[in-house]
Design a protein around this motif. Structure first.
Motif, PDB file in Angstrom:
ATOM      1  N   VAL A  22       0.818  -1.208   0.000  1.00 48.96           N
ATOM      2  CA  VAL A  22       0.000   0.000   0.000  1.00 48.96           C
ATOM      3  C   VAL A  22       0.855   1.264   0.000  1.00 48.96           C
ATOM      4  N   LYS A  23       2.001   1.223   0.650  1.00 51.43           N
ATOM      5  CA  LYS A  23       2.827   2.427   0.769  1.00 51.43           C
ATOM      6  C   LYS A  23       3.250   2.969  -0.590  1.00 51.43           C
ATOM      7  N   GLU A  24       3.375   2.127  -1.583  1.00 49.42           N
ATOM      8  CA  GLU A  24       3.798   2.570  -2.909  1.00 49.42           C
ATOM      9  C   GLU A  24       2.620   2.965  -3.801  1.00 49.42           C
ATOM     10  N   TRP A  25       1.433   3.002  -3.251  1.00 48.88           N
ATOM     11  CA  TRP A  25       0.243   3.360  -4.021  1.00 48.88           C
ATOM     12  C   TRP A  25       0.350   4.789  -4.528  1.00 48.88           C
ATOM     13  N   THR A  26       0.112   5.013  -5.803  1.00 50.33           N
ATOM     14  CA  THR A  26       0.214   6.358  -6.386  1.00 50.33           C
ATOM     15  C   THR A  26      -0.956   7.252  -6.001  1.00 50.33           C
ATOM     16  N   GLY A  27      -2.004   6.657  -5.464  1.00 53.43           N
ATOM     17  CA  GLY A  27      -3.181   7.451  -5.110  1.00 53.43           C
ATOM     18  C   GLY A  27      -2.953   8.427  -3.970  1.00 53.43           C
ATOM     19  N   PHE A  28      -1.893   8.246  -3.161  1.00 55.08           N
ATOM     20  CA  PHE A  28      -1.636   9.175  -2.062  1.00 55.08           C
ATOM     21  C   PHE A  28      -1.477  10.603  -2.568  1.00 55.08           C
ATOM     22  N   GLN A  29      -0.824  10.752  -3.700  1.00 57.24           N
ATOM     23  CA  GLN A  29      -0.622  12.094  -4.246  1.00 57.24           C
ATOM     24  C   GLN A  29      -1.933  12.705  -4.711  1.00 57.24           C
ATOM     25  N   GLU A  30      -2.833  11.884  -5.237  1.00 52.33           N
ATOM     26  CA  GLU A  30      -4.145  12.392  -5.648  1.00 52.33           C
ATOM     27  C   GLU A  30      -4.933  12.894  -4.449  1.00 52.33           C
ATOM     28  N   LEU A  31      -4.694  12.312  -3.275  1.00 54.66           N
ATOM     29  CA  LEU A  31      -5.445  12.685  -2.066  1.00 54.66           C
ATOM     30  C   LEU A  31      -4.847  13.861  -1.313  1.00 54.66           C
ATOM     31  N   GLY A  32      -3.619  14.294  -1.700  1.00 46.76           N
ATOM     32  CA  GLY A  32      -3.062  15.483  -1.064  1.00 46.76           C
ATOM     33  C   GLY A  32      -1.663  15.342  -0.502  1.00 46.76           C
ATOM     34  N   TRP A  33      -1.112  14.122  -0.505  1.00 46.21           N
ATOM     35  CA  TRP A  33       0.262  13.942  -0.034  1.00 46.21           C
ATOM     36  C   TRP A  33       1.226  14.320  -1.151  1.00 46.21           C
ATOM     37  N   THR A  34       2.364  14.880  -0.792  1.00 48.13           N
ATOM     38  CA  THR A  34       3.356  15.248  -1.798  1.00 48.13           C
ATOM     39  C   THR A  34       4.695  14.609  -1.459  1.00 48.13           C
ATOM     40  N   PRO A  35       5.410  14.108  -2.448  1.00 50.33           N
ATOM     41  CA  PRO A  35       6.733  13.516  -2.170  1.00 50.33           C
ATOM     42  C   PRO A  35       7.783  14.563  -1.806  1.00 50.33           C
ATOM     43  N   ASP A  36       7.482  15.827  -2.074  1.00 46.42           N
ATOM     44  CA  ASP A  36       8.412  16.914  -1.750  1.00 46.42           C
ATOM     45  C   ASP A  36       8.278  17.274  -0.273  1.00 46.42           C
ATOM     46  N   ARG A  37       9.295  16.929   0.512  1.00 44.07           N
ATOM     47  CA  ARG A  37       9.237  17.180   1.963  1.00 44.07           C
ATOM     48  C   ARG A  37       9.061  18.657   2.281  1.00 44.07           C
ATOM     49  N   GLU A  38       9.657  19.534   1.504  1.00 43.80           N
ATOM     50  CA  GLU A  38       9.566  20.968   1.775  1.00 43.80           C
ATOM     51  C   GLU A  38       8.143  21.500   1.573  1.00 43.80           C
ATOM     52  N   LYS A  39       7.402  20.871   0.675  1.00 38.44           N
ATOM     53  CA  LYS A  39       6.030  21.323   0.411  1.00 38.44           C
ATOM     54  C   LYS A  39       5.008  20.638   1.319  1.00 38.44           C
ATOM     55  N   TYR A  40       5.457  19.646   2.061  1.00 42.10           N
ATOM     56  CA  TYR A  40       4.563  18.925   2.977  1.00 42.10           C
ATOM     57  C   TYR A  40       4.466  19.731   4.270  1.00 42.10           C
ATOM     58  N   GLN A  41       3.333  20.355   4.491  1.00 40.13           N
ATOM     59  CA  GLN A  41       3.156  21.257   5.620  1.00 40.13           C
ATOM     60  C   GLN A  41       2.043  20.762   6.544  1.00 40.13           C
ATOM     61  N   VAL A  42       2.348  20.760   7.845  1.00 41.49           N
ATOM     62  CA  VAL A  42       1.367  20.379   8.864  1.00 41.49           C
ATOM     63  C   VAL A  42       1.220  21.558   9.824  1.00 41.49           C
TER      64      VAL A  42
END
Length: 326
Positions: free
Chosen positions: A112-132
């Motif tokens: 599941v971790k390699e599922w491409t759908g995470f990006q469609e749901l709002g996750w980004t592989p770019d750590r700098e753009k990942y904001q919490v």
């Protein structure tokens, strides 16, 4: 590829056995079935009449003359489309639904971790753009930015969506706040209990005894203890009495000055030395902040420390004047 086959590609998407959008194709098929019901019924009757009367062979399906392949014919038969118009209509509707949907591939449950759908749901592989978003702090709360940054790094690696990571972060902070408040409540209750017991035992000498106990502890420790650390160390009537007794045994002249940060021995303290300590305290931003803010945890201690310095300085000045008022 003929026209029906082209439209059938979209409609076939809607009839997946796992339920991935089959409703659209069914709707088209049912609509065609309803609209063409009369024709289908009439066709059936005609076929029955012919077969019953023996006037002809089995009636051919309406699509037989269109040269459709086997898959297309099976689709038409499955949906029971009565004519070409209803068939094209269902294919058009299915094609539109397929185009309009943002289709996300089904995840592999073994990876599941390699599922491409995470990006469609709002996750980004770019750590700098990942904001919490950080938790909302209450007045007086401290926030550990280093811990939060590490948490965000872990959440990104786990591919938590930002809103999910925010819920976890807020929950952890709320629990930390609850624990801190409970500890503070317990500490306050214990301090009240200690103070009540010692006031009963020491009476009017309470303030002098407590100050002596703190100075004796600092004297023996030989380190720069904060007021709250000293209070914690003598946090029971027995230990408070022990250090108060040590203060009496060691003697005032051998003790470091109350509140002296470096614990230098003050044998025969002077007015100048006390004034220098007062000046050093005022120059210390943390000390001054605690002194000025009644809500600060150290406020009562630094106020008492300052008052003690002033009183001792005043006593030395009075002694220097031979007991005469200024």
């Amino acid at each position: 590829m003929n026209l029906v086959q082209k439209y059938m590609g979209g409609a076939a998407f809607l009839r997946a056995p796992e339920g991935d959008g089959g409703g659209g194709g069914d709707g088209g098929g049912q609509g065609g079935q309803q609209n063409g019901g009369g024709q289908q019924q009439n066709s059936g009757q005609g076929s029955q009449q012919q077969n019953g009367n023996g006037q002809g062979g089995q009636q051919q399906a309406w699509y037989a003359s269109h040269n459709f392949d086997a898959d297309t014919q099976a689709w038409i038969e499955e949906r029971k489309f009565p004519d070409l118009n209803e068939t094209l209509k269902a294919g058009r509707e299915g094609s539109k639904l397929a185009r309009d949907r943002n289709v996300i591939p089904k995840p592999d449950l073994k990876n599941v971790k390699e599922w491409t759908g995470f990006q469609e749901l709002g996750w980004t592989p770019d750590r700098e753009k990942y904001q919490v978003n950080k938790p909302q702090l209450e007045q007086g709360e401290q926030f550990d930015d280093g811990f939060f940054n590490k948490f965000t790094e872990i959440a990104h690696g786990a591919k938590l969506l930002p809103w999910q990571a925010e819920i976890v972060s807020n929950g952890l902070h709320a629990e930390e706040r609850r624990i801190a408040k409970e500890a503070a409540t317990r500490g306050t209750a214990a301090k009240r209990e200690l103070e009540g017991k010692l006031r009963t035992d020491w009476g009017a000498d309470y303030d002098a005894k407590v100050e002596g106990a703190k100075r004796a502890f600092a004297f023996l420790g030989g380190e720069d203890f904060k007021p709250e650390e000293i209070e914690a160390a003598i946090g029971s009537p027995r230990t408070a009495k022990l250090f108060a007794k040590l203060f009496d045994l060691i003697g005032e002249d051998s003790m470091p000055a109350a509140g002296n940060g470096n614990m230098a021995f003050q044998r025969g303290e002077t007015v100048g030395a006390l004034q220098a300590e007062i000046n050093n305290n005022w120059a210390n931003p943390d000390w001054k902040k605690a002194f000025d803010d009644p809500r600060n945890a150290r406020h009562a201690d630094v106020k008492a420390q300052h008052q003690n310095l002033l009183e001792r300085k005043a006593a030395l000045e009075l002694k220097a004047r031979g007991g005469k008022a200024a």
